[in-house]
Design an enzyme around this catalytic site. Structure first.
Site, mmCIF file in Angstrom:
data_model
loop_
_atom_site.group_PDB
_atom_site.id
_atom_site.type_symbol
_atom_site.label_atom_id
_atom_site.label_comp_id
_atom_site.label_asym_id
_atom_site.label_seq_id
_atom_site.Cartn_x
_atom_site.Cartn_y
_atom_site.Cartn_z
ATOM 1 N N LYS A 1 43.470 38.661 20.479
ATOM 2 C CA LYS A 1 42.037 38.685 20.797
ATOM 3 C C LYS A 1 41.557 37.281 21.141
ATOM 4 O O LYS A 1 40.868 37.081 22.129
ATOM 5 C CB LYS A 1 41.204 39.204 19.618
ATOM 6 C CG LYS A 1 41.215 40.689 19.333
ATOM 7 C CD LYS A 1 40.446 41.552 20.311
ATOM 8 C CE LYS A 1 41.300 41.952 21.471
ATOM 9 N NZ LYS A 1 42.160 43.098 21.313
ATOM 10 N N GLY B 1 47.738 48.986 43.485
ATOM 11 C CA GLY B 1 49.163 49.196 43.244
ATOM 12 C C GLY B 1 49.963 48.080 43.890
ATOM 13 O O GLY B 1 49.416 47.043 44.278
HETATM 14 O O1 M6R Z 1 44.923 51.103 28.097
HETATM 15 P P1 M6R Z 1 46.055 50.662 27.212
HETATM 16 O O2 M6R Z 1 45.755 50.844 25.770
HETATM 17 O O3 M6R Z 1 47.362 51.257 27.608
HETATM 18 O O4 M6R Z 1 46.165 49.104 27.485
HETATM 19 C C1 M6R Z 1 47.206 48.354 26.929
HETATM 20 C C2 M6R Z 1 46.935 46.876 27.056
HETATM 21 O O5 M6R Z 1 46.858 46.507 28.397
HETATM 22 C C3 M6R Z 1 45.639 46.459 26.366
HETATM 23 O O6 M6R Z 1 45.624 46.840 25.026
HETATM 24 C C4 M6R Z 1 45.424 44.936 26.445
HETATM 25 O O7 M6R Z 1 46.400 44.283 25.706
HETATM 26 C C5 M6R Z 1 44.017 44.568 26.001
HETATM 27 N N1 M6R Z 1 43.430 43.628 26.912
HETATM 28 C C6 M6R Z 1 43.970 43.960 24.662
HETATM 29 O O8 M6R Z 1 42.690 43.611 24.265
#
Ligand code: M6R
Length: 616
Positions: free
Chosen positions: A493, A101
């Site tokens: 990606k 955090g």
């Molecule tokens: O766990 P979450 O789906 O909330 O995460 C959101 C983003 O941090 C996550 O999708 C991130 O963009 C990935 N690394 C994409 O591949």
């Protein structure tokens, strides 16, 4: 971000601390460390880089002891150095802490503590907290019969602004760990004569399936045979023990080189699981067990707000397209991090839906809390059962995609998109969508896993194409309508795992700026479907070719292209418009994956990233 493990029990703590850290490494991998409490004081090991570096250090200098804490770090305050790695020990040597955090007011705390004679050896915010705990401990040697260790942590936490999941050891309380959370996830794993603390359940996989989820503002005193939870206001909390299912094999890599590759190939199963038991008996609509909102109420909804971050935000964009098209309900998509501070006006009949694979993303969590504070019902699409978001929403849909370990989201994304399509169908059928259109929609959804498998079967061809493009440093991803979010996702990606500059754009918007990037050094990837704008997209491709740009096209197999227009063509099966985004995602993921592999990148642990972003 940052993973925490704590162990107290009859066994050698370091074995479990290391095992847990390996499973939590996806949360951050800048450095790793552990502290074990022995009769002679703390044994501390900290290493920059991966958990494997820490494991090597512990192997060559074993750290026997029955109680300890460990941490894998995603750096926020202070560079990636051993001094900044956790655990941190208070300058009087009494306390050790690991923290996930951000302590926002750490500078004030630090100034105060420096005046009181405490010293600092790192640049972290965490060291201020451990010294503040030591300060309260020294200040109040008597605590009216209360546990002095717990009281010192509790009192220190009352001064903290920011977020924390912490596990703390005290030299004078050798059989105890104090854990607390606010904004960062933390669970207690209950074993036989041993207990654990962890950031999430995957770290407990070898030990127990009985867990207590700590809530924000709660603090736990954990020993080998007992646990007690209070609030930071010193009120007793009645805990609920949850039985969780963890399939250890789901965490194994098997024959795959990377988790990302494994998860790409798991998509037919993940998609199948997202749909299991979720169609009506007459196969004309979807049904969901956990929405907790009745059809009558849903018919009153006249606007939907979708909120998420990163890849999940792209899933929102596809869902927006599908809901607007099939249910005719206006949808707005917001970055969760913007929504929480934007104070955007929401109509009273708005349904808020958040999407998050981990269910722990702090911005998404904050957005959901903000919406709930304003009195809105909030639903979630999330993958991790029991995650904070899953526990705080009014209802929602679990993805059942299985654990996603690779930092780059793949199977979670397509399953979110598929669930988005099912929600569009459900809402559409509550409104104007006919029975026969519903049946056709359901049939299309049911075909998705097989169509995805078809695309996976041409992975060798995609790999060969990737080899030819792995040396480029710039890329454009272009698509229109429901392919635009997939263009964005493809660019993300490639960026995150290959460190290649990539931009996603609506194909027709390209000529309003990004076309300036097009040259023989910047290839463009077009996502093309048949339909009314096919010919327009062809023109966009011509515009790139005219400027000597290489063109890769991912297109439905019914699309025909003039000779010489396309340098590399990846054909995907033609299908219902609602599932095109899922099918088109597969070659995009594979292409990015293989380019990253060709470039020698650390695919599962790309630099600077972490799987679960629990800091703002
Ligand atoms: O766990 P979450 O789906 O909330 O995460 C959101 C983003 O941090 C996550 O999708 C991130 O963009 C990935 N690394 C994409 O591949």
């Amino acid at each position: 971000m940052c993973g925490i493990v704590g162990y107290v029990g009859a066994h050698n703590a370091s074995d479990y601390l290391l095992d847990g850290l390996k499973r939590l490494e996806y949360r951050g991998y800048d450095s790793a460390g552990m502290a074990v409490l022995t009769p002679d004081g703390y044994r501390l090991a900290r290493k920059t880089g991966r958990v494997s570096n820490l494991a090597t250090a512990v192997q060559s200098a074993p750290m026997p002891g029955r109680v300890g804490i460990s941490h894998t770090r995603w750096a926020t305050h202070g560079g990636v150095t051993e001094a900044n790695a956790h655990p941190h020990i208070s300058s009087d040597g009494v306390f050790a802490i690991v923290h996930n955090g951000v302590i926002e007011n750490y500078a004030n705390m630090k100034n105060f503590l420096l005046q009181k004679g405490y010293t600092f050896s790192s640049q972290t915010d965490t060291e201020a907290l451990v010294n503040l705990i030591a300060y309260h401990y020294a200040k109040e040697p008597e605590n009216n019969g209360k546990n002095r260790f717990v009281e010192s942590v509790r009192k220190a936490l009352l001064h903290v602004q920011g977020t924390y999941g912490i596990a703390v050891l005290c030299k004078d309380h050798p059989g105890e760990i104090v854990a607390a959370r606010k904004g960062s996830p933390l669970i207690i794993g209950l074993g036989d004569n041993e207990n654990l603390i962890a950031s999430d359940a995957s770290a407990l996989a070898l030990k127990t399936s009985r867990v207590i989820y700590l809530k924000d503002g709660e603090l736990a005193l954990v020993s080998d045979r007992s646990h007690r939870v209070i609030t930071t206001d010193d009120e007793t909390v009645q805990t609920v023990v949850h039985q969780i299912e963890i399939g250890l094999e789901e965490y194994e890599l098997g024959d795959f080189r990377h988790y990302m590759e494994k998860e790409i190939f798991e998509q037919p199963t993940a998609l199948h699981n997202a749909m299991r038991g979720r169609f009506s008996d007459d196969s004309s609509t979807a049904r969901f067990g956990g929405l907790n909102i009745d059809p009558h109420e849903l018919r009153q909804i006249d606007r939907i707000l979708l909120c998420a971050c990163g890849t999940a935000w792209h899933a929102c964009l596809v869902t927006e397209y599908l809901i607007e098209k099939y249910a005719r309900i206006p949808v707005e998509v917001e970055y969760a991090s913007e929504f929480r501070y934007r104070n955007s006006p929401l109509d009273k009949n708005t349904l808020v839906v958040v999407i998050s694979q981990s269910g722990e993303t702090i911005d998404t969590l904050a957005a959901l809390r903000e919406a709930k504070r304003k009195g809105f019902k909030v639903m979630a699409i999330t993958n991790v059962v029991g995650s904070t978001i899953a526990r705080e929403v009014d209802g929602g849909v679990y993805q059942h995609a299985g654990p996603e370990i690779g930092v780059a989201s793949t199977k979670a994304f397509t399953s979110q998109v598929l669930i988005g399509a099912m929600i569009a169908l459900y809402l559409g059928r509550l409104r104007d969508m006919s029975y026969s259109d519903g049946v056709a929609f359901v049939e299309a959804l049911k075909m998705t896993p097989d169509l995805v498998s078809e695309v996976l079967n041409i992975s060798d061809k995609i790999h060969a194409i990737a080899k030819n493009y792995a040396h480029y440093e710039d890329f454009l991803f272009l698509g229109r309508q429901n392919m635009f979010p997939i263009a964005l996702e493809g660019a993300l990606k490639l960026k995150e795992i290959s460190y290649v500059h990539a931009e996603g754009y609506p194909a027709a918007e390209m000529k309003h700026g990004p076309i300036a990037l097009v040259s023989e050094k910047c290839p463009s990837l077009f996502l093309v479907t048949d339909g009314e704008i096919f010919s327009k997209t062809l023109s966009n491709i011509q515009e790139v070719k005219a400027r000597k740009g290489k063109v890769i096209v991912i297109a439905s197999d019914c699309c025909e292209f003039p000779d010489g227009l396309v340098d590399d063509l990846i054909q995907i099966p033609s299908c219902h418009d609602a599932i095109q985004p899922v099918i088109a995602s597969i070659p995009v993921q594979l292409l990015s994956y293989y380019i990253a592999v060709e470039r020698g990148c650390d695919v599962d642990k790309p630099r600077n990233l972490a799987k679960s972003v629990t800091v703002e």
